[in-house]
Design a protein around this motif. Structure first.
Motif, mmCIF file in Angstrom:
data_model
loop_
_atom_site.group_PDB
_atom_site.id
_atom_site.type_symbol
_atom_site.label_atom_id
_atom_site.label_comp_id
_atom_site.label_asym_id
_atom_site.label_seq_id
_atom_site.Cartn_x
_atom_site.Cartn_y
_atom_site.Cartn_z
ATOM 1 N N TYR A 2 0.846 -1.208 0.000
ATOM 2 C CA TYR A 2 0.000 0.000 0.000
ATOM 3 C C TYR A 2 0.877 1.253 0.000
ATOM 4 O O TYR A 2 0.641 2.195 -0.764
ATOM 5 C CB TYR A 2 -0.928 0.000 1.214
ATOM 6 C CG TYR A 2 -1.648 1.327 1.404
ATOM 7 C CD1 TYR A 2 -2.930 1.526 0.894
ATOM 8 C CD2 TYR A 2 -1.016 2.397 2.056
ATOM 9 C CE1 TYR A 2 -3.561 2.747 1.020
ATOM 10 C CE2 TYR A 2 -1.637 3.619 2.183
ATOM 11 C CZ TYR A 2 -2.907 3.794 1.668
ATOM 12 O OH TYR A 2 -3.506 5.007 1.800
ATOM 13 N N GLU A 3 1.879 1.236 0.870
ATOM 14 C CA GLU A 3 2.757 2.404 0.996
ATOM 15 C C GLU A 3 3.432 2.720 -0.336
ATOM 16 O O GLU A 3 3.565 3.872 -0.729
ATOM 17 C CB GLU A 3 3.834 2.144 2.057
ATOM 18 C CG GLU A 3 3.298 2.140 3.473
ATOM 19 C CD GLU A 3 2.799 3.505 3.894
ATOM 20 O OE1 GLU A 3 1.563 3.681 3.890
ATOM 21 O OE2 GLU A 3 3.607 4.385 4.207
ATOM 22 N N ILE B 276 2.362 1.967 -3.415
ATOM 23 C CA ILE B 276 1.419 2.504 -4.409
ATOM 24 C C ILE B 276 1.060 3.941 -4.040
ATOM 25 O O ILE B 276 0.992 4.824 -4.901
ATOM 26 C CB ILE B 276 0.147 1.628 -4.476
ATOM 27 C CG1 ILE B 276 0.511 0.200 -4.882
ATOM 28 C CG2 ILE B 276 -0.846 2.207 -5.483
ATOM 29 C CD1 ILE B 276 -0.639 -0.783 -4.792
ATOM 30 N N ALA B 277 0.861 4.180 -2.733
ATOM 31 C CA ALA B 277 0.472 5.523 -2.296
ATOM 32 C C ALA B 277 1.555 6.526 -2.669
ATOM 33 O O ALA B 277 1.266 7.643 -3.080
ATOM 34 C CB ALA B 277 0.222 5.528 -0.795
#
Lengths: 234, 269, 307
Positions: free
Chosen positions: C165-166, C168-169
């Protein structure tokens, strides 16, 4: 308890024990017994220091009596405030019994209008109804409209008190306990408060109150109870 | 005259959500907490007050499933109905419950946040824990919760180290509430915050607890915090509960010598 | 195991394949457990080896424990057979185990590797031995060993997705390009060692046995033949391997992992297969890349390759 009785107080006694002052005991009253029916306004009488406010707080569950019971008609039930669990007392306060004091317990960041809307919403009123009723009663109590959307933390004492009264009477509970509601109000607002109390009573609210102002007392009371009759021996 | 308290009148759910029975924990000879029993009902907010070292945090750690009590039991209302002793289930089940059924807001944000993971990642973690695998939806949920705790969703990719103390606490709250727990534990949630920041946080907690119908247990030494947020109060001294009852009653008409001392030691609560 | 030609008078002081038989037995037991529980990290008593930890001691110990006189060993480092490390390890087994060695992927029975899986598909009966520096995929997210063990035990892997997630964010896509985490057999999350994510799909349902050794971290794990190996991803950000806009400059391959090679000091560069043996094989088969002639002119490849 007869069907018309909303409050029945039996054998209530109160003595304060000050453990940190050598266990000093301050007896207030003993064996207080009375009842209040719907549509009645019982005024507690007697000189200051005789325990009128303490009695009112005991009815509300705020003070703990040493003996006795306080039966409250709550919906279809009868609940003893003196022995009910906290959540039962809170439920009675939410739906059945309101307390009007001179002091507004300010909640940070909540506007005057929202404070007054809250009881209507809590009793299932719609957003629109809550706003309409709140605006009407704030106007009636002459609270300047520019204050409605501000949090009352910075209001004057009289303004805060009127917000508090508006909150109590916007959707009056079946039982109202009233402690000195007009202490810092001018004559015009005092008259509005008297009207509000009488209107609530006329709609069937049972009222127990303390009023120092003799004029207000006379115009509100349907009955008086002299608390000195229950004075406890020191 | 009959005096009946009909539970049906007292909220939709007649069963407690948490039930503590004789919870005790010892540190060698010393008492952490002893003989604590109470029931917590859905939607109820219980405050635990007492001075430092009175056993508040020890009790909280037992109730939240972090430390096993040496004696007594902590039972939690399972989703399927019935009360479950949280220390009789496997550690795996207990950890799963800790991630979904309840949450803890720690006094120190460093204990409750991943300081080097973005705000969005912090909030999304519980969703990913339970198996959510759609990035877009996880991110949308995180942004929504940031807004609800009054953090600008534009800061979703900033890390907690870049946040103020008040924002870190609000981020912890979002991180816990995102999975829809039924019970929240808070350990001195306003400790170390400025008074003005405290007020904002307290108001937020009050509104969230009311709107979500959460049950909460709040440990604090600040009686003003207890009065504002809690329905019920337990006063602890030397590991034991010395008085409990309705919050305003305990504070305004305290019965126990210790509670009288505690309430008189402050100017106004 | 027969003791034979390794005893050439110079290495008699050592047991066959350097390690003593007790140690080999211990490692084999760990390997059996690792194969039985795919992806699970089995602790083992990692020994001191005659090279520094971090230079492949985990892989060397596994190879030493499984190699026999009938085996043929290939060693690759960064995809190439001719780097210092690959040459040293090959020589180590030539001397201590009298091993036959090869550069041909198909001819090898044991392939010890760092950084790559050969381009040529592996076959049943082959064993791929990985040298692993950091076996714990959760370590960068959770520093406590006791905690990561519990997370593996109870498949609490949400944190792995927090890492993705980190990425992609921050960058719009998962930027982890090597050591990309995988789920093995639907259960354990595993660090595939620093191979490029390009190679991840080759691990899935691979007919060869894959063994992983981390000497410094004292862990062994394995993927048995024909086991599902799935790279972690999100539904709306599916796992993708690297791709290049140009073919290999030497052999013209378009389906291999390419390294960038700087050819001069004026900004000249070319992309070539990282798997040197695969590239040579293709050139020998007559495949030509667009840069082959130029590469020959600066002696990057032998003249006859360019012919």
């Amino acid at each position: 308890m007869t069907p018309a009785e909303m409050i029945r107080v039996e054998g209530v006694s109160k003595t304060f024990t000050l453990h940190n002052q050598g266990g000093a005991r301050l007896p207030v009253f003993r064996d207080v017994t009375f009842s209040v029916r719907a549509g009645e306004a019982l005024v507690l009488a007697g000189p200051s220091g005789t325990g009128k406010s303490s009695l009112l707080r005991i009815l509300y569950g705020n003070y703990l009596p040493n003996a006795g019971s306080i039966a409250i008609r709550h919906g279809g039930e009868v609940i003893d405030i003196a022995s009910a669990p906290p959540r039962a007392v809170l439920e009675v306060r939410r739906r059945t019994m309101g307390f009007v004091s001179q002091f507004l317990r300010v909640i940070p960041r909540v506007t005057a209008l929202d404070i007054v809307r809250d009881p209507v919403l809590a009793r299932g009123g719609s957003e629109a109804e809550a706003t309409e009723k709140a605006q009407a009663i704030l106007a009636r109590l002459n609270l300047p409209e520019r204050l409605w959307n501000l949090a009352p933390a910075t209001f004057s004492g009289g303004e805060q008190q009127r917000v508090n009264i508006a909150r109590s009477f916007v959707s009056p509970s079946p039982i109202l306990l009233i402690d000195e509601p007009t202490a810092s109000l001018d004559a015009a607002n005092r008259a509005v408060v008297v009207d509000l109390i009488n209107e609530a009573r006329a709609r069937g609210t049972a009222i127990v109150g303390i009023f120092h102002d003799e004029d207000v007392r006379d115009r509100v009371a349907t009955r008086a109870l002299d608390i000195t009759a229950f004075k406890a021996a020191a | 005259m009959t005096l009946a308290v009909n539970p049906a009148q007292l909220g939709a759910d007649p069963a407690p959500i948490l039930s503590a029975g004789d919870v005790s924990r010892f540190y060698g000879e010393r008492i952490g907490c002893a003989g604590v029993s109470f029931d917590l009902w859905p939607g109820e907010v219980l405050g635990i007050v007492g001075e430092s070292g009175s056993g508040k945090s020890t009790l909280l750690r037992c109730l939240a499933g972090i430390d096993r009590p040496d004696q007594g039991e902590v039972r939690f209302a399972g989703r399927a109905g019935g009360m479950l002793d949280i220390f009789s289930v496997s550690e795996q089940e207990r950890r799963a419950m800790m991630r979904t059924e309840w949450g803890i807001v720690h006094q120190n944000p460093r204990d409750g946040l991943r300081m080097h993971v973005s705000a969005g990642g912090n909030v999304g973690e519980r969703l990913m824990d339970r198996g959510d695998r759609h990035y877009g939806r996880i991110r949308a949920a995180a942004a929504d919760w940031l807004a609800r705790v009054e953090i600008d969703p534009g800061r979703i990719d900033d890390r907690p180290v870049q946040f103020s103390g008040g924002m870190q606490q609000r981020l912890q709250i979002a991180r816990v509430l995102v999975s829809g727990p039924r019970l929240v534990f808070m350990d001195e949630p306003t400790g170390g915050l400025d008074v003005s920041v405290q007020a904002r946080l307290l108001d937020l907690v009050r509104v969230l607890v009311r709107d979500l119908g959460l049950a909460a247990i709040i440990v604090t030494h600040d009686l003003a915090v207890a009065r504002l947020l809690t329905d019920r109060l337990m006063v602890m001294k030397a590991g034991r509960v010395v008085e409990q009852g309705l919050t305003d009653q305990v504070l305004d008409d305290p019965q126990h010598p210790y509670t009288q001392l505690l309430t008189s030691a402050i100017l106004s609560a | 195991m027969t003791r034979r030609a390794y005893d050439d008078g110079r290495t008699a002081a050592y047991n066959y394949a350097y390690l003593d038989e007790q140690t080999k037995r211990m490692i084999r037991r760990a390997l059996l457990k690792a194969v039985a529980v795919p992806g699970y990290q089995v602790p083992f008593g990692s020994r001191e080896m005659p090279l520094a930890r971090g230079w492949g001691t985990g892989g060397i110990q596994i190879t030493a424990a499984i190699i026999g006189p009938a085996d043929t060993l290939k060693v690759i480092d960064q995809g190439a057979d001719d780097t210092t490390n690959a040459v040293s390890i090959r020589r180590f087994f030539e001397r201590t185990a009298a091993a036959r060695t090869t550069e041909a992927t198909a001819a090898a029975t044991i392939i010890q590797t760092r950084h790559r899986i050969p381009e040529q598909p592996l076959a049943a009966g082959q064993i791929l031995v990985y040298q692993v520096p950091l076996p714990e995929p959760l370590r960068r997210l959770e520093p406590r060993e006791a905690e990561t063990r519990k997370m593996h035990a109870w498949a609490e892997y949400g944190l792995m997705h927090v890492r993705l997630y980190e990425n992609i964010a921050r960058f719009g896509e998962v930027t982890t390009t090597y050591d990309y985490p995988v789920a093995v057999n639907g259960r354990y999350v595993m660090a595939p060692s620093p191979i490029p994510k390009f190679d991840n799909p080759k691990m899935d349902m691979c007919p060869a046995l894959q063994l992983f050794g981390a000497g410094r971290e004292k862990r062994i794990y394995a993927v048995p033949p024909h086991t599902r190996v799935v790279s972690l991803d999100f539904e709306d950000h599916p796992f993708r391997i690297q791709s290049w806009t140009e073919p290999c400059g030497l052999c013209g391959a378009t389906d291999t992992y390419l390294d960038e090679v700087v050819t001069d000091d004026r900004g000249g560069r070319m992309f070539v297969c990282s798997d040197s043996h695969h590239c040579e094989t293709r050139r020998a088969e007559g495949h030509h890349g667009p840069m082959l002639a130029a590469a020959a002119s600066i002696h990057l490849v032998e003249k006859e390759d360019a012919a």
